[in-house]
Design a protein around this motif. Structure first.
Motif, PDB file in Angstrom:
ATOM      1  N   SER A 120       0.828  -1.204   0.000  1.00 62.87           N
ATOM      2  CA  SER A 120       0.000   0.000   0.000  1.00 62.87           C
ATOM      3  C   SER A 120       0.865   1.257   0.000  1.00 62.87           C
ATOM      4  O   SER A 120       0.564   2.222  -0.692  1.00 62.87           O
ATOM      5  N   VAL A 147      -5.555   2.321   0.291  1.00 60.05           N
ATOM      6  CA  VAL A 147      -5.122   3.674   0.633  1.00 60.05           C
ATOM      7  C   VAL A 147      -4.150   3.558   1.809  1.00 60.05           C
ATOM      8  O   VAL A 147      -4.415   2.844   2.777  1.00 60.05           O
ATOM      9  N   TRP A 148      -3.013   4.240   1.730  1.00 61.97           N
ATOM     10  CA  TRP A 148      -1.981   4.107   2.783  1.00 61.97           C
ATOM     11  C   TRP A 148      -2.515   4.552   4.141  1.00 61.97           C
ATOM     12  O   TRP A 148      -2.331   3.871   5.137  1.00 61.97           O
TER      13      TRP A 148
END
Length: 188
Positions: A49, A65-66
């Motif tokens: 990610s 999504v990080w």
């Protein structure tokens, strides 16, 4: 207990030894391996990610999504790897393993177990042993164990913690030990 005891002692034998199995059991190895693989998977998912590249052969972790998903996966992975390290350490040291040694010649019983940093040993004079107890409790948390009833002390457990032993093995080990020590067998 790895085995219920050494072969049945004859009248002229002076020593009875019972090895006790510690944490080196198949169930512990499987749990440690599963936690290690799961933790590594979470860390790789988090890294995928973060860097936008799929580091795992299944799924598309790079699409996560990080913040917050990748970050939380990384925290779960680190926690799992720390737990796995602890489990492998316990297995490597073989915590809980030991020996029950009953010696008529010296007149004492030595109960020894391996701890994290030291060997724990309890010495009991044979004359203070009042009985061998067989404890069987069924239900959600079944417990089957052998214990020594010692004068002026709490009961001293002799069998391993964790997986309950088969009832036949428990009874046989208790009967052999009671016969060797010349004390009654309680709990059957």
């Amino acid at each position: 207990m790895a085995s219920p005891g050494v072969a049945s002692p004859s009248a002229d034998e002076q020593v009875l030894e019972q090895p006790v199995l510690g944490s080196r059991r198949l169930s512990n190895l499987l749990v440690a391996a599963a936690v290690s693989i799961g933790g590594l998977g979470f860390v790789l998912t988090s890294a995928s990610s973060r860097f936008g590249r799929d580091l795992l052969p299944i799924g598309h972790p790079a699409a996560l999504v990080w913040v917050p998903q990748g970050l939380v996966m990384g925290l779960y992975g680190v926690a799992a790897l720390l737990l796995a390290t602890y489990l492998w350490l316990v297995i490597g040291i073989d915590v809980g393993s030991g020996l029950n040694r009953f010696d008529r010649g010296s007149g004492e019983a030595r109960i020894s177990r391996r701890g994290f940093r030291q060997l724990i040993e309890v010495v009991i004079p044979l004359r203070e042993i009042q009985a061998v107890k067989v404890e069987v409790r069924d239900g959600l948390s079944p417990q089957r164990r052998l214990a020594l009833r010692v004068q002026g002390r709490r009961d001293m457990p002799l069998t391993r913690v964790g997986e309950p032993m088969p009832l036949a093995d428990l009874e046989l080990a208790g009967a052999r030990l009671a016969r060797f020590l010349g004390v009654p067998l309680e709990g059957l």
